[in-house]
Design a protein around this motif. Structure first.
Motif, PDB file in Angstrom:
ATOM      1  N   ILE A   1     -28.620 -43.891 -85.357  1.00 20.92           N
ATOM      2  CA  ILE A   1     -27.975 -44.936 -84.554  1.00 20.92           C
ATOM      3  C   ILE A   1     -26.492 -44.623 -84.368  1.00 20.92           C
ATOM      4  N   PHE A   2     -25.845 -44.123 -85.422  1.00 20.53           N
ATOM      5  CA  PHE A   2     -24.385 -44.004 -85.437  1.00 20.53           C
ATOM      6  C   PHE A   2     -23.858 -42.582 -85.230  1.00 20.53           C
ATOM      7  N   PHE A   3     -24.690 -41.587 -85.513  1.00 15.24           N
ATOM      8  CA  PHE A   3     -24.226 -40.197 -85.442  1.00 15.24           C
ATOM      9  C   PHE A   3     -25.227 -39.348 -84.667  1.00 15.24           C
ATOM     10  N   SER A   4     -24.748 -38.197 -84.196  1.00 23.73           N
ATOM     11  CA  SER A   4     -25.665 -37.241 -83.570  1.00 23.73           C
ATOM     12  C   SER A   4     -25.955 -36.127 -84.573  1.00 23.73           C
ATOM     13  N   LYS A   5     -27.208 -35.677 -84.554  1.00 22.69           N
ATOM     14  CA  LYS A   5     -27.635 -34.643 -85.498  1.00 22.69           C
ATOM     15  C   LYS A   5     -26.980 -33.306 -85.163  1.00 22.69           C
TER      16      LYS A   5
ATOM     17  N   TYR B   1     -31.709 -25.982 -89.998  1.00 19.36           N
ATOM     18  CA  TYR B   1     -31.688 -25.655 -91.429  1.00 19.36           C
ATOM     19  C   TYR B   1     -30.899 -26.705 -92.209  1.00 19.36           C
ATOM     20  N   GLN B   2     -29.774 -27.123 -91.666  1.00 16.27           N
ATOM     21  CA  GLN B   2     -28.957 -28.141 -92.337  1.00 16.27           C
ATOM     22  C   GLN B   2     -29.680 -29.475 -92.418  1.00 16.27           C
ATOM     23  N   ILE B   3     -30.413 -29.826 -91.367  1.00 15.64           N
ATOM     24  CA  ILE B   3     -31.161 -31.083 -91.354  1.00 15.64           C
ATOM     25  C   ILE B   3     -32.281 -31.043 -92.393  1.00 15.64           C
ATOM     26  N   VAL B   4     -32.972 -29.914 -92.472  1.00 12.73           N
ATOM     27  CA  VAL B   4     -34.048 -29.762 -93.467  1.00 12.73           C
ATOM     28  C   VAL B   4     -33.467 -29.812 -94.879  1.00 12.73           C
ATOM     29  N   CYS B   5     -32.351 -29.139 -95.123  1.00 11.99           N
ATOM     30  CA  CYS B   5     -31.700 -29.175 -96.441  1.00 11.99           C
ATOM     31  C   CYS B   5     -31.298 -30.601 -96.799  1.00 11.99           C
TER      32      CYS B   5
ATOM     33  N   THR C   1     -26.849 -39.692-100.666  1.00 11.66           N
ATOM     34  CA  THR C   1     -26.935 -40.149 -99.274  1.00 11.66           C
ATOM     35  C   THR C   1     -25.777 -39.584 -98.462  1.00 11.66           C
ATOM     36  N   PHE C   2     -24.572 -39.695 -99.008  1.00  9.81           N
ATOM     37  CA  PHE C   2     -23.383 -39.190 -98.323  1.00  9.81           C
ATOM     38  C   PHE C   2     -23.490 -37.683 -98.087  1.00  9.81           C
ATOM     39  N   SER C   3     -23.920 -36.935 -99.102  1.00  9.85           N
ATOM     40  CA  SER C   3     -24.076 -35.477 -98.964  1.00  9.85           C
ATOM     41  C   SER C   3     -25.104 -35.140 -97.891  1.00  9.85           C
ATOM     42  N   SER C   4     -26.204 -35.873 -97.883  1.00 10.34           N
ATOM     43  CA  SER C   4     -27.256 -35.627 -96.886  1.00 10.34           C
ATOM     44  C   SER C   4     -26.754 -35.916 -95.480  1.00 10.34           C
ATOM     45  N   VAL C   5     -25.958 -36.974 -95.337  1.00  8.52           N
ATOM     46  CA  VAL C   5     -25.404 -37.321 -94.025  1.00  8.52           C
ATOM     47  C   VAL C   5     -24.398 -36.257 -93.583  1.00  8.52           C
ATOM     48  N   ILE C   6     -23.564 -35.786 -94.514  1.00  9.53           N
ATOM     49  CA  ILE C   6     -22.593 -34.724 -94.200  1.00  9.53           C
ATOM     50  C   ILE C   6     -23.327 -33.487 -93.678  1.00  9.53           C
ATOM     51  N   LEU C   7     -24.433 -33.135 -94.329  1.00  9.17           N
ATOM     52  CA  LEU C   7     -25.190 -31.947 -93.922  1.00  9.17           C
ATOM     53  C   LEU C   7     -25.885 -32.122 -92.571  1.00  9.17           C
TER      54      LEU C   7
ATOM     55  N   TYR D   1     -25.491 -34.564 -90.023  1.00  7.05           N
ATOM     56  CA  TYR D   1     -24.892 -35.211 -88.855  1.00  7.05           C
ATOM     57  C   TYR D   1     -23.464 -34.749 -88.597  1.00  7.05           C
ATOM     58  N   ARG D   2     -23.082 -34.847 -87.309  1.00  6.75           N
ATOM     59  CA  ARG D   2     -21.699 -34.610 -86.906  1.00  6.75           C
ATOM     60  C   ARG D   2     -20.984 -35.948 -86.870  1.00  6.75           C
TER      61      ARG D   2
END
Length: 195
Positions: free
Chosen positions: A21-25, A30-34, A65-71, A73-74
């Motif tokens: 909703i708030f960010f674009s992938k 690879y980063q999304i899977v990680c 959660t924060f680490s996963s979002v950093i990886l 999303y932009r």
């Protein structure tokens, strides 16, 4: 763990639905899977080791959660931080609300973690669907940086307040306390969503 696969998969779907909703992938798959693996791994750890103190568990969950979002999303780091904490606050409020509903109306199922977990994920999914509708209709995407710090305090405060209310209600073991606590959860939830 086999029984918990459905709620764990649901929370992963909810995770991506919320942050989409708030960010674009990122373009890098690879980063999304990680990101998904890190998030899922922590969920599995919490299923295996259930006696982790709540403060430590919550802190690690927010960091994961924060680490996963950093990886995955932009976007601005502060925005990711705010929305990660908000995600966990809403998640905690939904789990607490589900527990109160079970304690008030279906006390025999209140101690069943699988039913509670599944129901809280369904409630959470409904909330995400409503948020998606509001934010996609109004095209609200950007979070003002100057308000980021203040906005982080609201979900953090909600988590702290709800944890204390839940513990007090649990020790009182009174039906009136459960009803009032459930109302408090709804009010805190409403405040977090509106803000």
């Amino acid at each position: 763990i086999g029984v918990e696969i459905i709620p764990i998969t649901l929370i992963l779907v909810i995770f991506f639905s919320y942050f989409d909703i708030f960010f674009s992938k990122r373009k890098n798959k690879y980063q999304i899977v990680c990101s998904a693996i890190i998030f899922l791994a922590w969920q599995i750890v919490t299923c295996i080791i259930q006696d982790i103190p709540i403060n430590i568990k919550l802190s690690i969950t927010i960091m994961v959660t924060f680490s996963s979002v950093i990886l995955a999303y932009r976007g601005k780091v502060w925005s990711k931080c705010v929305f990660s904490i908000s995600f966990n606050a809403i998640w905690m409020l939904m789990e607490t609300f589900t527990n109160y509903i079970l304690m008030i109306y279906c006390e025999q199922y209140a101690d069943d973690q699988i039913i509670g977990s599944f129901m809280s994920k369904l409630f959470f999914g409904g909330v995400i669907a409503a948020l998606r509708k509001v934010f996609s209709d109004d095209e609200i995407k950007n979070l003002p940086t100057r308000y980021s710090f203040m906005l982080v305090l609201i979900p953090l405060g909600s988590i702290y307040i709800m944890n204390n209310i839940f513990m007090l209600s649990y020790h009182m073991n009174d039906d009136n306390a459960n009803v009032h606590s459930a109302i408090t959860v709804l009010l805190l939830f409403g405040i977090n969503i509106l803000i």
